[in-house]
Design an enzyme around this catalytic site. Structure first.
Site, PDB file in Angstrom:
ATOM      1  N   SER A 143       0.837  -1.194   0.000  1.00  0.00           N
ATOM      2  CA  SER A 143       0.000   0.000   0.000  1.00  0.00           C
ATOM      3  C   SER A 143       0.881   1.258   0.000  1.00  0.00           C
ATOM      4  CB  SER A 143      -0.955  -0.044   1.188  1.00  0.00           C
ATOM      5  OG  SER A 143      -2.001   0.880   1.041  1.00  0.00           O
ATOM      6  N   GLU A 236      -9.690  -3.888  -6.562  1.00  0.00           N
ATOM      7  CA  GLU A 236      -9.226  -2.815  -5.678  1.00  0.00           C
ATOM      8  C   GLU A 236      -9.351  -1.443  -6.341  1.00  0.00           C
ATOM      9  OE1 GLU A 236      -5.791  -3.289  -3.020  1.00  0.00           O
ATOM     10  OE2 GLU A 236      -5.228  -4.946  -4.339  1.00  0.00           O
ATOM     11  N   HIS A 266      -7.732  -5.597  -0.109  1.00  0.00           N
ATOM     12  CA  HIS A 266      -6.504  -4.812  -0.196  1.00  0.00           C
ATOM     13  C   HIS A 266      -5.428  -5.418   0.698  1.00  0.00           C
ATOM     14  CE1 HIS A 266      -4.027  -1.284  -0.702  1.00  0.00           C
ATOM     15  NE2 HIS A 266      -4.053  -0.992   0.583  1.00  0.00           N
TER      16      HIS A 266
END
Length: 299
Positions: A143, A236, A266
């Site tokens: 991320s 996503e 995610h």
């Protein structure tokens, strides 16, 4: 998609995503993220220690000498720490045979951009002072941490000292938020509320340009780039951050492996022990890291 992933996706859609959507100030939920730590299982025989230089080292088995994975945690630049990643990173260490260095970096809003990037560079320099050469290090992250890893990769490529390889799980690479998946997958993403992303960007950038490559590696340059592995979910909202990042890296001649899975949450890789897709993706990453070191040995 496994039945475990389907159930978890439903749970996250009805609990985690609404919780993130309700947070009044994204800069205040860092401590709340710690409540999710019990979900991240710890494998047996965990060996973890911190050195005086402040770097957190994680491993769970015998590891290759003079080798390290430099891993940056996620959390949208406003939350998270290496403490919440001990379980999945220990599993990755076991699967790759490489010890993992997971540094802390400063978080917004107290420490806005470019503090996190500066800390990523500082962590790299610490590894170099410990005697690790660039070809002894694989960098990675998830991320926001995946974005940090790729921004660091750009800096190192620019300077002619790239790492051996790099990988990223669902990386956030475009804080200008120009990817179509932000709208196309807004309802499909089981975890991230698309309508809150702009607030987090503002907290982190604090008025700085969203196309600065140190914050958005999608706009970086990558001369002589080493092999890169990107794993992301097709549903996503950050899907296109990976798809376009892969294309960007290939413009500079990089060998990029894309592994896209349908209907996974995610950064599903950190849910090892809960969904089989997590272990499968960690195993693939482990093979990628092993192959990079083996190829370097042959050369």
């Amino acid at each position: 998609m496994s039945w475990q992933s389907k159930l978890l996706g439903l749970h996250m859609r009805w609990t985690v995503k609404p919780w993130l959507a309700r947070v009044e100030n994204p800069g205040d939920f860092s401590s709340d993220v710690d409540m999710l730590r019990p979900l991240l299982r710890r494998p047996p025989f965990l060996r973890r220690f911190s050195r005086p230089d402040g770097l957190t080292w994680i491993s769970a088995s015998l590891t290759r000498e003079n080798a390290a994975i430099l891993y940056f945690h996620g959390g949208a630049y406003v939350a998270g720490s290496p403490d919440g990643y001990v379980g999945p990173l220990a599993q990755l260490s076991t699967l790759s045979g490489v010890e993992i260095c997971a540094p802390r970096y400063r978080l917004a809003p107290e420490h806005p951009f470019p503090a996190a990037f500066e800390d990523a560079v500082r962590a790299w320099k610490k590894l170099r002072r410990l005697g690790y050469r660039p070809r002894d290090i694989v960098i990675g992250g998830d991320s926001a941490g995946g974005g940090l890893a790729l921004a660091l990769l750009s800096r190192l490529c620019r300077r002619g000292t790239p790492p051996l390889a790099a990988f990223a799980f669902s990386p956030w690479t475009d804080l200008a938020m120009t990817g179509d998946s932000l709208t196309e997958n807004a309802d499909l993403d089981a975890m991230l509320p698309a309508d809150r992303m702009a607030e987090v960007v503002d907290l982190y950038l604090n008025g700085r340009s969203p196309t600065d490559w140190r914050a958005s590696p999608l706009y970086g340059v990558f001369p002589d780039c080493p092999p890169v592995l990107l794993q992301y979910g097709e549903s996503e909202i950050l899907r296109d951050d990976s798809v376009r990042m892969a294309a960007r890296l290939r413009q500079y001649g990089a060998t990029v492996t894309e592994e896209a899975l349908p209907d996974v949450p995610h950064v599903w890789q950190i849910l090892d022990g809960w969904i089989p897709e997590a272990r499968a993706s960690l195993e693939s990453t482990g093979r990628f890291v092993q192959s990079a070191f083996e190829d370097a040995t042959i050369r």
